[in-house]
Design a protein around this motif. Structure first.
Motif, PDB file in Angstrom:
ATOM      1  N   GLY A   1      23.457 -98.680  60.015  1.00 54.88           N
ATOM      2  CA  GLY A   1      24.413 -98.521  58.934  1.00 54.88           C
ATOM      3  C   GLY A   1      24.632 -99.750  58.086  1.00 54.88           C
ATOM      4  O   GLY A   1      24.834 -99.648  56.871  1.00 54.88           O
ATOM      5  N   TYR A   2      24.589-100.942  58.684  1.00 59.01           N
ATOM      6  CA  TYR A   2      24.926-102.156  57.936  1.00 59.01           C
ATOM      7  C   TYR A   2      23.913-102.457  56.827  1.00 59.01           C
ATOM      8  O   TYR A   2      24.239-103.157  55.858  1.00 59.01           O
ATOM      9  N   ARG A   3      22.672-101.941  56.945  1.00 58.98           N
ATOM     10  CA  ARG A   3      21.656-102.265  55.943  1.00 58.98           C
ATOM     11  C   ARG A   3      21.223-101.054  55.116  1.00 58.98           C
ATOM     12  O   ARG A   3      20.420-101.191  54.193  1.00 58.98           O
ATOM     13  N   GLY A   4      21.715 -99.868  55.435  1.00 60.97           N
ATOM     14  CA  GLY A   4      21.273 -98.665  54.749  1.00 60.97           C
ATOM     15  C   GLY A   4      19.967 -98.145  55.331  1.00 60.97           C
ATOM     16  O   GLY A   4      19.240 -98.869  56.007  1.00 60.97           O
ATOM     17  N   TYR A   5      19.686 -96.878  55.067  1.00 58.77           N
ATOM     18  CA  TYR A   5      18.437 -96.282  55.554  1.00 58.77           C
ATOM     19  C   TYR A   5      17.264 -96.798  54.735  1.00 58.77           C
ATOM     20  O   TYR A   5      17.334 -96.891  53.509  1.00 58.77           O
ATOM     21  N   ILE A   6      16.146 -97.113  55.407  1.00 64.01           N
ATOM     22  CA  ILE A   6      14.977 -97.693  54.747  1.00 64.01           C
ATOM     23  C   ILE A   6      13.744 -96.867  55.075  1.00 64.01           C
ATOM     24  O   ILE A   6      13.462 -96.596  56.253  1.00 64.01           O
ATOM     25  N   GLU A   7      13.028 -96.478  54.044  1.00 66.13           N
ATOM     26  CA  GLU A   7      11.772 -95.757  54.207  1.00 66.13           C
ATOM     27  C   GLU A   7      10.761 -96.280  53.194  1.00 66.13           C
ATOM     28  O   GLU A   7      11.123 -96.668  52.086  1.00 66.13           O
ATOM     29  N   ALA A   8       9.491 -96.307  53.582  1.00 61.88           N
ATOM     30  CA  ALA A   8       8.431 -96.818  52.705  1.00 61.88           C
ATOM     31  C   ALA A   8       7.306 -95.792  52.591  1.00 61.88           C
ATOM     32  O   ALA A   8       6.933 -95.152  53.593  1.00 61.88           O
TER      33      ALA A   8
END
Length: 300
Positions: free
Chosen positions: A286-293
């Motif tokens: 949660g602290y960094r947001g969801y990340i997808e590449a």
């Protein structure tokens, strides 16, 4: 007793253990943290986690000790004492039983091992009962940060499933893989969940896998059931959502996915290149947001 209250009591014991892992912990202390009698607290803990309290504590201490041995030059006897083992011999026996090799050998070679990574049981309970709903389109769409990064030639240590096309199905097919992946000392980045391009999917295996990227000269042990494959250099378009409350992770993922579906990469001078590299996701935090590449290539 309400089920949620019982599971919350176990999580309170888990948190007490985490906070006091480097000192002696008594059953009475755990009972106070849980708000129940020692006998009842111990029974609840075993029912919910599958481990008796002191088995859980010992297993967690050994995992934390292994990480210290992996990442530092501390003497084995000092690590043993820090994690409440009475002797070098006792620590060596316990470590060898849990990980299949002695602490001295592990400290020297640091092969991948299966770490003990317990989840907070009440948080898991709450998510299960919340359901796996995805966020639908909303008028108040949140910001999603987009950037293009380059990955060098590398290898990936992974474990394949059978038919899984997403995280939950993979976990049902394969079980816990993350606890091994996070132990890899040579990891270039953190472990990832990947959707493999067609040419990297073996017949009878899953599209979705979990793995960790390592340098091309990686020569350490490959655990049973795992595989090391080569990945060429590539460009990836990385999407990162806003920070969120951990219990809202499914909503956060849905928000980013909605954004990607609407996104036109040509705005950045790129086009999608699904066969160039795996699409991947980082563990939701949660602290960094969801990340997808997702892989892309430049438009000529």
């Amino acid at each position: 007793m309400d089920e949620a209250e019982a599971i919350m009591a176990v999580q309170q014991m888990q948190e007490y253990i985490d906070d006091n892992i480097l000192r002696k912990i008594t059953l009475k202390e755990l009972a106070v943290a849980a708000g129940y009698s020692p006998w009842h607290a111990a029974r609840l803990f075993k029912e919910v986690t599958g481990k008796a309290p002191f088995e859980y504590i010992r297993t967690l201490r050994l995992t934390k000790a292994a990480l210290v041995l992996r990442d530092s030059n501390e003497k084995i006897i000092d690590v043993a004492m820090d994690f409440m083992f009475d002797s070098h011999e006792g620590f060596t026996r316990a470590f060898s039983k849990q990980f299949g090799l002695s602490p001295s050998r592990y400290s020297k070679y640091t092969p991948p091992i299966k770490l003990f990574m317990p989840e907070k049981v009440f948080d898991t309970y709450r998510e299960f009962h919340k359901g796996e709903k995805m966020m639908s389109e909303k008028n108040n769409t949140k910001s999603v940060f987009v950037q293009v990064v380059e990955r060098p030639a590398r290898k990936v240590l992974l474990k394949r499933g059978k038919e899984a096309t997403e995280y939950f199905a993979y976990c049902e097919e394969v079980g816990d893989v993350w606890s091994v992946l996070v132990s890899v000392k040579e990891a270039m980045y953190e472990p990832i969940g990947m959707w493999l391009p067609k040419h990297l999917i073996k017949e009878g295996t899953s599209q979705y896998v979990q793995g960790v990227e390592v340098p091309t000269d990686y020569a350490n042990n490959i655990p049973d059931g795992y595989e090391l494959i080569q990945l060429p250099p590539c460009k990836l378009m990385v999407f990162q959502g806003e920070p969120y409350n951990d219990e809202d992770f499914m909503d956060a993922i849905g928000e980013v996915w909605n954004h990607i579906e609407r996104f036109t990469p040509s705005v950045y001078g790129y086009q999608w290149a699904p066969e160039a590299a795996p699409r991947f996701q980082l563990a939701p935090m949660g602290y960094r947001g969801y990340i997808e590449a997702r892989p892309v290539k430049a438009i000529n």
